[in-house]
Design a protein around this motif. Structure first.
Motif, PDB file in Angstrom:
ATOM      1  N   ASP A  88       0.828  -1.216   0.000  1.00  0.00           N
ATOM      2  CA  ASP A  88       0.000   0.000   0.000  1.00  0.00           C
ATOM      3  C   ASP A  88       0.859   1.262   0.000  1.00  0.00           C
ATOM      4  N   GLN A  89       2.067   1.112  -0.553  1.00  0.00           N
ATOM      5  CA  GLN A  89       3.004   2.232  -0.692  1.00  0.00           C
ATOM      6  C   GLN A  89       3.307   2.905   0.664  1.00  0.00           C
ATOM      7  N   THR A  98      12.127   4.780   7.284  1.00  0.00           N
ATOM      8  CA  THR A  98      11.534   5.334   6.065  1.00  0.00           C
ATOM      9  C   THR A  98      12.487   5.166   4.882  1.00  0.00           C
ATOM     10  N   LYS A  99      13.729   5.528   5.080  1.00  0.00           N
ATOM     11  CA  LYS A  99      14.734   5.390   4.025  1.00  0.00           C
ATOM     12  C   LYS A  99      14.979   3.914   3.693  1.00  0.00           C
ATOM     13  N   PHE A 158      12.614  -0.189  -3.933  1.00  0.00           N
ATOM     14  CA  PHE A 158      13.219   0.009  -5.247  1.00  0.00           C
ATOM     15  C   PHE A 158      13.985  -1.232  -5.698  1.00  0.00           C
ATOM     16  N   LYS A 159      14.711  -1.847  -4.769  1.00  0.00           N
ATOM     17  CA  LYS A 159      15.449  -3.062  -5.123  1.00  0.00           C
ATOM     18  C   LYS A 159      14.492  -4.191  -5.484  1.00  0.00           C
ATOM     19  N   GLY A 160      13.361  -4.252  -4.778  1.00  0.00           N
ATOM     20  CA  GLY A 160      12.374  -5.293  -5.045  1.00  0.00           C
ATOM     21  C   GLY A 160      11.724  -5.172  -6.405  1.00  0.00           C
ATOM     22  N   ASN A 197      14.195  -6.908  -8.564  1.00  0.00           N
ATOM     23  CA  ASN A 197      14.347  -8.335  -8.277  1.00  0.00           C
ATOM     24  C   ASN A 197      13.521  -8.666  -7.036  1.00  0.00           C
ATOM     25  N   PRO A 198      12.387  -9.352  -7.191  1.00  0.00           N
ATOM     26  CA  PRO A 198      11.517  -9.661  -6.041  1.00  0.00           C
ATOM     27  C   PRO A 198      12.200 -10.439  -4.927  1.00  0.00           C
ATOM     28  N   ASP A 199      13.249 -11.191  -5.256  1.00  0.00           N
ATOM     29  CA  ASP A 199      13.970 -11.930  -4.214  1.00  0.00           C
ATOM     30  C   ASP A 199      14.596 -10.993  -3.182  1.00  0.00           C
ATOM     31  N   GLU A 200      14.818  -9.735  -3.560  1.00  0.00           N
ATOM     32  CA  GLU A 200      15.378  -8.775  -2.606  1.00  0.00           C
ATOM     33  C   GLU A 200      14.423  -8.555  -1.429  1.00  0.00           C
ATOM     34  N   VAL A 201      13.125  -8.582  -1.719  1.00  0.00           N
ATOM     35  CA  VAL A 201      12.139  -8.448  -0.639  1.00  0.00           C
ATOM     36  C   VAL A 201      12.185  -9.672   0.264  1.00  0.00           C
TER      37      VAL A 201
END
Length: 598
Positions: A461-462, A501-502, A509-511, A514-518
């Motif tokens: 939800d951003q 927050t940062k 952004f990394k996700g 590449n979703p594996d980053e999440v």
């Protein structure tokens, strides 16, 4: 033998001095008459029941376990469990927070949460029998037909009947989209169910007259995956039109799991052989209905570890004051004895304070979340209800995962305080460790909770819900930012709030690339968020303690609260720096490892 004293003073502090629930309830017509005296009186009696009725059954229940009669499919619970449950029902405890329309007492969820914390401290295995019924009650209240509500909710409210949640199958756990249990429509509007379920807590017992199984299954024309799941209510005994019990429904326990802990609870393998059930909610919308029960269960599992953390701490503290070993490094403290009590040693104090801080932080979060539930269900202002609902959705995975992970740390630390005696059954400490271990696994593993928090609740939800909690932190920082006495409690959460927050934006952004980053960051992320939440509540607890001292109180409770908060921020909160660094290490060191994992 271990002992247990209900933590009523700390509960009262949180309820009346930190969260001021009385003021909150005045805005809710349903609870406007609920005052501190009422809450305190109920909790005092609840504490007596937990300490005097269920706690003495804990070690014996663990030793005896449950027994299945293969011929009749009936399960015998440990000695005293059934009688204790009868007392529980007679005392009206199952009805505490249920709707008066179904025979409930209509008290706030907060009161029920405190009752169940004490019951979990006293005997987690026993508490799971009535505990799961509350989730079944909530699911039926939200999604049941009027006939289902009329037939079943009064019996769940009274405790005469109990409930279960039948999700897991031998080939699928969390991934419910793979389930195979079938539901065939019948001409009379009911359904015939066939399949097998495993790991069903409290799945069979003789403590109540009937058991209401909430079963996930597929209709014949259901789409594949999670979009094709429906929810059915399948009672152990059929219910006649006049409410009396009829014939046995063919939903049977065929085996009991042999487990590491919670031996007193019947974790059942269930065979469903043409059992008759009724649809709960809309066809193929079963997960939405079941999530009512699952979310209640996730909060309940966090409460299980909170209860075990508290009772383990109490016993470790008592032992550390009594057990003498070595002399203090700074010189003898008990000069009349051959050695000093081990509580003088710094690392013993670290272990004790870790458990104490995790208990007090977890209690604050649990009570706050159930206050949010009271608002979400009963506040007259729609905006308040919506805000509360969004906040509790955000915090639920933190309650489940952070509190249970902390419970693992705490119960192990408390066992360590006992040295060799902690490993011996009669002291009770090793049981607390074993019983707690399942809490990190069921109702969605803690990794699943972490993915839910970061992937769905934050990035999904951003960051809107996270910003809502951030506003609470910001308001407290603004309120106390110039108070020098609060600086040691305010500055850490102010800094971490900005860092989170940062950190969140960076992972998001990394996700995208590449979703594996999440997936790689999620577990670390949840602990960072958990510490921000605990830090916020420790700051609020410190605020209330300082105000009481400024008003002239000499109660050592407030001094103790400040000392615990200082320990938390000095020794536990700094874990966040390491967690953010390891999360930023990314997914490559995990996923580019085919040779290492060959």
């Amino acid at each position: 033998m271990p002992s247990y004293t209900p933590p009523l003073r700390d509960m009262q502090f949180l309820l009346h001095e930190v969260l001021r629930v009385g003021d909150e309830y005045k805005a809710m017509p349903r609870h406007a008459e609920v005052d501190a005296d009422t809450i305190n009186a109920v909790l005092e009696e609840a504490g007596k029941f937990a300490a005097e009725v269920t706690f003495p059954l804990n070690i014996g229940g663990d030793t005896e376990g449950c027994t299945l009669d293969q011929a009749t499919h009936e399960v015998a619970t440990p000695k005293g469990f059934k009688e204790a449950y009868a007392q529980f029902v007679e005392g009206g405890w199952p009805a505490l927070s249920c709707d008066p329309a179904y025979g409930g007492q209509g008290l706030p969820y907060v009161v029920n949460q405190c009752l169940y914390e004490m019951l979990n401290s006293a005997n987690q295995a026993w508490t799971m029998y009535p505990g799961l019924s509350h989730g079944a009650y909530e699911a039926l209240a939200a999604h049941g037909t009027e006939e289902q509500k009329k037939t079943y909710l009064p019996k769940l409210t009274s405790g005469e009947w109990t409930g279960t949640m039948c999700l897991t199958e031998p080939h699928c756990g969390t991934d419910l989209g793979l389930l195979r249990t079938k539901a065939e429509p019948l001409p009379d509007g009911t359904y015939k169910l066939t399949g097998n379920k495993i790991f069903i807590s409290a799945g069979e017992h003789g403590m109540a007259e009937n058991i209401l199984h909430l079963v996930l299954a597929r209709l014949p024309d259901a789409p594949k995956g999670s979009k094709g799941i429906s929810l059915f209510l399948v009672p152990k005994f059929h219910v006649n039109a006049d409410g009396t019990l009829g014939a046995r429904n063919p939903i049977f326990c065929t085996g009991l799991e042999h487990k590491m802990g919670i031996h007193g609870n019947a974790t059942a393998q269930i065979a469903i052989d043409g059992a008759i059930g009724t649809l709960v909610g809309a066809p193929n919308k079963g997960l939405a209905a079941m999530f009512v029960m699952m979310n209640a269960a996730r909060l309940g599992v966090g409460n299980q570890s909170l209860g075990l953390t508290e009772v383990a701490y109490q016993n470790a503290l008592a032992y550390a004051k009594d057990r003498i070993q070595m002399r203090s490094l700074s010189g003898p403290k008990a000069k009349d004895k051959d050695a000093d009590p081990i509580i003088v040693h710094p690392d013993v104090r670290k272990m004790l304070l870790t458990a104490k801080a995790y208990a007090e932080g977890g209690r604050a979060l649990q009570i706050y979340c159930t206050l949010l539930l009271d608002k979400a269900h009963h506040h007259p202002d729609e905006k308040v209800r919506k805000n509360a609902d969004e906040l509790v959705a955000l915090l639920t995975p933190i309650v489940k995962a952070f509190i249970t992970d902390n419970g693992h740390t705490a119960t192990n630390a408390c066992m360590q305080v006992f040295g060799g005696h902690g490993f011996i059954k009669e002291w009770g400490m090793e049981q607390f460790v074993r019983d707690n271990r399942i809490n990190m696994i069921y109702e969605g593993t803690n990794t699943v909770q972490s993915l839910d928090l970061l992937g769905r609740k934050v990035l999904g939800d951003q960051g809107a819900a996270l910003r809502k909690f951030g506003k609470l932190v910001g308001a407290l920082v603004e309120e106390e930012g110039v108070n020098e006495k609060m600086a040691e409690f305010i500055n850490p959460i102010a800094v971490l709030g900005e860092q989170l927050t940062k950190f969140t934006t960076e992972i998001g952004f990394k996700g995208l690339q590449n979703p594996d980053e999440v997936g790689a960051a999620a577990v670390d992320y949840l602990r960072v968020a958990g510490h921000l939440v605990f830090g916020y509540f420790f700051a609020r607890m410190a605020q209330a303690a300082l105000r009481a001292i400024a008003d002239g109180s000499t109660d050592p409770f407030y001094t103790a609260k400040l000392q615990t908060a200082r320990f938390y921020f000095a020794k536990l909160f700094p874990e966040t720096a390491t967690l953010m660094r390891t999360a930023r290490a990314g997914s490559r060191v995990l996923m580019d490892t085919d040779a290492a994992l060959a």
